[in-house]
Design an enzyme around this catalytic site. Structure first.
Site, PDB file in Angstrom:
ATOM      1  N   LYS A 174      20.967  62.961   6.262  1.00 38.43           N
ATOM      2  CA  LYS A 174      19.944  63.161   5.240  1.00 38.43           C
ATOM      3  C   LYS A 174      18.701  62.313   5.484  1.00 38.43           C
ATOM      4  O   LYS A 174      17.585  62.731   5.190  1.00 38.43           O
ATOM      5  CB  LYS A 174      20.517  62.878   3.856  1.00 38.43           C
ATOM      6  CG  LYS A 174      21.454  63.986   3.417  1.00 38.43           C
ATOM      7  CD  LYS A 174      21.950  63.826   2.015  1.00 38.43           C
ATOM      8  CE  LYS A 174      23.077  64.811   1.773  1.00 38.43           C
ATOM      9  NZ  LYS A 174      22.749  65.840   0.820  1.00 38.43           N
ATOM     10  N   LYS A 234      22.175  58.009  -2.995  1.00 35.05           N
ATOM     11  CA  LYS A 234      22.881  59.066  -2.267  1.00 35.05           C
ATOM     12  C   LYS A 234      23.357  58.539  -0.933  1.00 35.05           C
ATOM     13  O   LYS A 234      22.635  57.786  -0.275  1.00 35.05           O
ATOM     14  CB  LYS A 234      21.939  60.232  -1.975  1.00 35.05           C
ATOM     15  CG  LYS A 234      21.702  61.168  -3.124  1.00 35.05           C
ATOM     16  CD  LYS A 234      20.607  62.131  -2.695  1.00 35.05           C
ATOM     17  CE  LYS A 234      20.821  63.521  -3.247  1.00 35.05           C
ATOM     18  NZ  LYS A 234      19.782  64.415  -2.726  1.00 35.05           N
ATOM     19  N   GLY A 274      28.373  66.990  -1.247  1.00 37.95           N
ATOM     20  CA  GLY A 274      29.434  67.270  -2.206  1.00 37.95           C
ATOM     21  C   GLY A 274      29.552  66.261  -3.322  1.00 37.95           C
ATOM     22  O   GLY A 274      30.591  66.155  -3.965  1.00 37.95           O
ATOM     23  N   GLY A 275      28.500  65.527  -3.580  1.00 42.69           N
ATOM     24  CA  GLY A 275      28.517  64.618  -4.727  1.00 42.69           C
ATOM     25  C   GLY A 275      29.207  63.289  -4.459  1.00 42.69           C
ATOM     26  O   GLY A 275      29.210  62.412  -5.309  1.00 42.69           O
ATOM     27  N   GLU A 330      16.390  57.546  -4.303  1.00 44.35           N
ATOM     28  CA  GLU A 330      15.276  58.428  -4.630  1.00 44.35           C
ATOM     29  C   GLU A 330      15.185  58.605  -6.131  1.00 44.35           C
ATOM     30  O   GLU A 330      16.139  58.338  -6.866  1.00 44.35           O
ATOM     31  CB  GLU A 330      15.406  59.775  -3.914  1.00 44.35           C
ATOM     32  CG  GLU A 330      16.552  60.623  -4.409  1.00 44.35           C
ATOM     33  CD  GLU A 330      16.708  61.927  -3.636  1.00 44.35           C
ATOM     34  OE1 GLU A 330      16.302  61.999  -2.465  1.00 44.35           O
ATOM     35  OE2 GLU A 330      17.244  62.870  -4.211  1.00 44.35           O
ATOM     36  N   HIS A 337      17.244  73.815  -9.092  1.00 42.34           N
ATOM     37  CA  HIS A 337      17.694  73.823  -7.707  1.00 42.34           C
ATOM     38  C   HIS A 337      17.346  75.203  -7.149  1.00 42.34           C
ATOM     39  O   HIS A 337      17.958  76.189  -7.526  1.00 42.34           O
ATOM     40  CB  HIS A 337      19.200  73.567  -7.670  1.00 42.34           C
ATOM     41  CG  HIS A 337      19.783  73.638  -6.316  1.00 42.34           C
ATOM     42  ND1 HIS A 337      20.428  72.589  -5.723  1.00 42.34           N
ATOM     43  CD2 HIS A 337      19.803  74.626  -5.412  1.00 42.34           C
ATOM     44  CE1 HIS A 337      20.825  72.931  -4.526  1.00 42.34           C
ATOM     45  NE2 HIS A 337      20.460  74.168  -4.307  1.00 42.34           N
ATOM     46  N   ARG A 357      23.740  76.904   8.047  1.00 42.51           N
ATOM     47  CA  ARG A 357      24.845  77.861   8.104  1.00 42.51           C
ATOM     48  C   ARG A 357      24.520  79.023   7.173  1.00 42.51           C
ATOM     49  O   ARG A 357      23.558  78.966   6.429  1.00 42.51           O
ATOM     50  CB  ARG A 357      26.128  77.190   7.609  1.00 42.51           C
ATOM     51  CG  ARG A 357      25.895  76.509   6.256  1.00 42.51           C
ATOM     52  CD  ARG A 357      27.149  76.010   5.606  1.00 42.51           C
ATOM     53  NE  ARG A 357      26.911  74.932   4.682  1.00 42.51           N
ATOM     54  CZ  ARG A 357      26.516  75.044   3.418  1.00 42.51           C
ATOM     55  NH1 ARG A 357      26.300  76.235   2.903  1.00 42.51           N
ATOM     56  NH2 ARG A 357      26.312  73.995   2.651  1.00 42.51           N
ATOM     57  N   VAL A 370      27.324  80.532   0.765  1.00 46.16           N
ATOM     58  CA  VAL A 370      28.186  81.285  -0.148  1.00 46.16           C
ATOM     59  C   VAL A 370      27.359  82.346  -0.889  1.00 46.16           C
ATOM     60  O   VAL A 370      27.771  83.495  -1.026  1.00 46.16           O
ATOM     61  CB  VAL A 370      28.849  80.336  -1.171  1.00 46.16           C
ATOM     62  CG1 VAL A 370      29.711  81.126  -2.144  1.00 46.16           C
ATOM     63  CG2 VAL A 370      29.674  79.275  -0.467  1.00 46.16           C
TER      64      VAL A 370
END
Lengths: 495, 149
Positions: free
Chosen positions: A116, A157, A163-164, A199, A207, A291, A294
């Site tokens: 990230k 983060k 994934g949190g 941040e 989102h 990728r 979903v």
């Protein structure tokens, strides 16, 4: 042109990719763990090869074994789907080093976007707006020193995260030290890397993500946005395209930024650039998912582009086939999970004694299960994605409501009723979807809004079924009491 | 007939007229298919029995009703002595003949990768222990029985 593709995944997305292969005239090879023998995706595949071993690490995450199967079975390419090995640069490299085609972006692009902090720096350099904040290379002291300049509320983060995990919201300075320690501990446990970055936490933002496609001939395009704000436990449950918050001008600006992001890492194939959009219309780069995603079907429905087919085409060395962006109508996807929304969305298991998906115009179901399958705790509890398309958002919500009412799943608790109520919720109808909306609307947890008359009717049905031994008797009756079809005798009468 | 629901026990009285069940203003027509009649409108329903539980889908709602056998002693009214979901027995904490008090942990099982304690609903003596450590059990399996005392 690809000839034989190994799909290094399972369930719903394996079905999706194997079907695309079939349509493209490519042979599809499935791999499956022992507990997936007989799963739907192994039936759709032209060839299904069992994986040796138990547990994810020995099966779907076992790079050497998967590669060996691909080589032994004459595959020329590997499609990783999403999850599992899809964002593992080392696997992509291994596949390419073996002379096979990796259906996805280069290992370099995966690496640059996977970390990230590197992604932030790369994006900043490419002129893509990033969230106000600071990358931190050092330890706790640096976090404490930098926090005041970022401002509260802030978000810690994990640099290597997702994934949190390793993610902590801090609202007041007095909690910073303990939360920072917790975030670093979690990050170390989950990713073996305790670096975090700080941040600003942008509350009430949406989102929104932009789908991009890039081929080997220098063409990089965006396919509009997806709105994915409705989440529970940092996982999306309701996605739509287009977003009510995006007008043509903002779409153009975000689309251009997404294409800049893709070009900055020489991206190839299908990818998604995620942004946070503030209530004032500012947007900030969050991350790029290297990728297929979903929720890709909502983009397919409104743009008419078959994203998986384009992935196969691009990987095979052809130019992408889609023309200019043309967004038509509205699409919504909901994720049907085996989970109990009335009990903090905890995963549920059981047997799909009945599984009757809805049909009709504008309804698409992407699933990896069918009636009779067991829902086990071994894998992700997502059972299906239900997608609808309609000319307008209002009609799409009405169609989704109708489709969810028709959806019968008996034998395993699901979130189908939760999704159904979501479609009627005024905030959703008005398009006021934000990432914190589920917690905001149901602070004490969700419970179904069940009219007494329906509860009563259900009770009557159960008692009637119990007293007639329903199901067992029905099966024997239908076998014996029905008159033979006249068509079955036609050939005898008119030989 | 009596059922256990998420709201507790519910009793239903319905009378039967041929293939039709009547309860208040609601009718259910059985045969191979289930049709519900409410307020002059007809709705198709689907039902299936899994273990002791009837799952019913009607009007977009999915409901569960656990059957309670007529004349049952009520010993397992709390539902604690049956497996709440399929899983594995991790530990058996009591043996046959042992005195237990309401709230005592009797067994530990693992389901969905989470531990779940099976707890006595009332005081009594353990009459039977039906599974051993390591056994796999299906949902609704009777794990133990305790006498009324």
């Amino acid at each position: 042109m690809l000839k034989r593709t190994l799909v290094a995944n399972r369930g719903e997305i394996a079905c999706r990719i194997l079907r695309a292969c079939k349509e493209a005239g490519i042979e599809g090879v499935a791999i499956h763990a022992a507990n997936d023998a007989g799963s739907l995706f192994t039936e759709i595949a032209d060839i299904a090869i069992p994986l040796q071993g138990e547990g994810l690490a020995e099966t779907y995450l076992n790079q050497e074994q998967i590669l060996e199967i691909a080589i032994q079975n004459g595959c020329d390419s590997i499609h990783p789907g999403f999850g599992f090995l899809s964002e593992r640069a080392d696997f992509a490299q291994l596949v390419m080093d073996s002379g096979l085609i990796w259906i996805g972006p280069s290992p370099e692009a995966i690496t640059q976007m996977g970390d990230k902090m590197t992604a932030r720096i790369t994006m900043k350099a490419a002129g893509v707006p990033v969230i106000p904040g600071e990358e931190i290379d050092g330890g706790l002291e640096e976090v404490l020193a930098i926090a005041p300049s970022v401002g509260y509320p802030l978000l810690l983060k994990a640099t290597a995260g997702g994934g949190g995990k390793g993610m902590r919201a801090v609202y007041e300075e007095e909690n910073l030290e303990s939360e920072a320690k917790a975030a670093m501990r979690e990050a170390l446990n989950a990713f073996g890397d305790d670096r975090v970055y700080v941040e600003r936490l942008l509350t009430g933002s949406r989102h929104i993500e932009i789908q991009v496609l890039a081929d080997k001939y220098g063409r990089t395009i965006h396919l509009g946005e997806r709105e994915c704000s409705v989440q529970r436990r940092h996982q999306k449950v309701f996605e739509e395209a287009p977003s009510v918050a995006i007008d043509a001008e903002l779409r153009q600006a975000m689309g251009d930024a997404a294409c800049d992001a893709a070009r900055a890492v020489n991206y190839e194939g299908a990818g998604t650039v995620e942004f946070l959009v503030t209530p004032t219309g500012e947007f900030f780069f969050l991350e790029m998912n290297t990728r297929i995603q979903v929720e890709h079907p909502v983009t397919e429905m409104v743009t008419g582009v078959d994203l998986v087919r384009e992935q196969l085409r691009i990987a095979g060395g052809e130019a992408m086939s889609c023309g200019d962006l043309n967004i038509r109508g509205h699409a919504i996807e909901v994720r049907l999970y085996a989970e109990d929304p009335a009990n903090n969305f905890l995963p549920a298991i059981g047997q799909l004694k009945r599984f009757i998906p809805p049909t009709g115009p504008g309804v698409r179901l992407d699933t990896g299960v069918r009636e009779g399958d067991a829902v086990t705790p071994d894998y992700d509890p997502m059972l299906a994605k239900l997608i609808v398309w309609a000319p307008s958002r209002k009609e799409a919500l009405q169609r989704m409501g109708r489709a969810l009412d028709e959806f019968v799943v008996l034998g395993c608790t699901t979130n189908v009723r939760f999704l159904r109520e979501l479609c009627d919720h005024p905030d959703v109808v008005d398009g006021w979807t934000t990432t914190d909306m589920i917690d905001r609307l149901w602070p004490d947890g969700w419970n179904p809004d069940l009219p007494a008359a329906i509860a009563d009717a259900g009770l009557l049905i159960a008692s009637a079924c119990e007293s007639t031994n329903h199901g067992r008797t029905a099966a024997s009756q239908s076998g014996s009491s029905q008159a033979p079809s006249p068509f079955s005798q036609l050939s005898r009468r008119y030989p | 007939m009596e059922f256990k629901t998420s709201d507790g026990r519910k009793e239903i009285e319905a009378h039967r007229d041929g293939l039709t069940f009547i309860h208040g203003a609601t009718l259910v027509h059985m045969g191979n298919e289930i049709w519900l009649e409410m307020g002059g409108r007809k709705h198709k329903a689907t039902a299936a029995k899994v273990g002791d539980t009837w799952w019913v889908h009607v009007l977009g709602h999915t409901l569960q009703f656990e059957t309670i056998e007529a004349g049952a002693s009520g010993a397992d009214d709390d539902g604690g002595l049956t497996a709440p979901m399929p899983g594995k027995i991790l530990d058996v904490l009591v043996s046959v003949g042992q005195n237990v008090k309401a709230g005592d942990a009797l067994m530990v099982m693992e389901a969905m990768k989470m531990e779940h304690k099976i707890v006595a609903g009332h005081d009594g003596i353990v009459e039977a222990v039906n599974y051993n450590t390591g056994d796999q059990v299906i949902q609704g399996a009777e794990l133990l029985s305790i006498s009324d005392s």
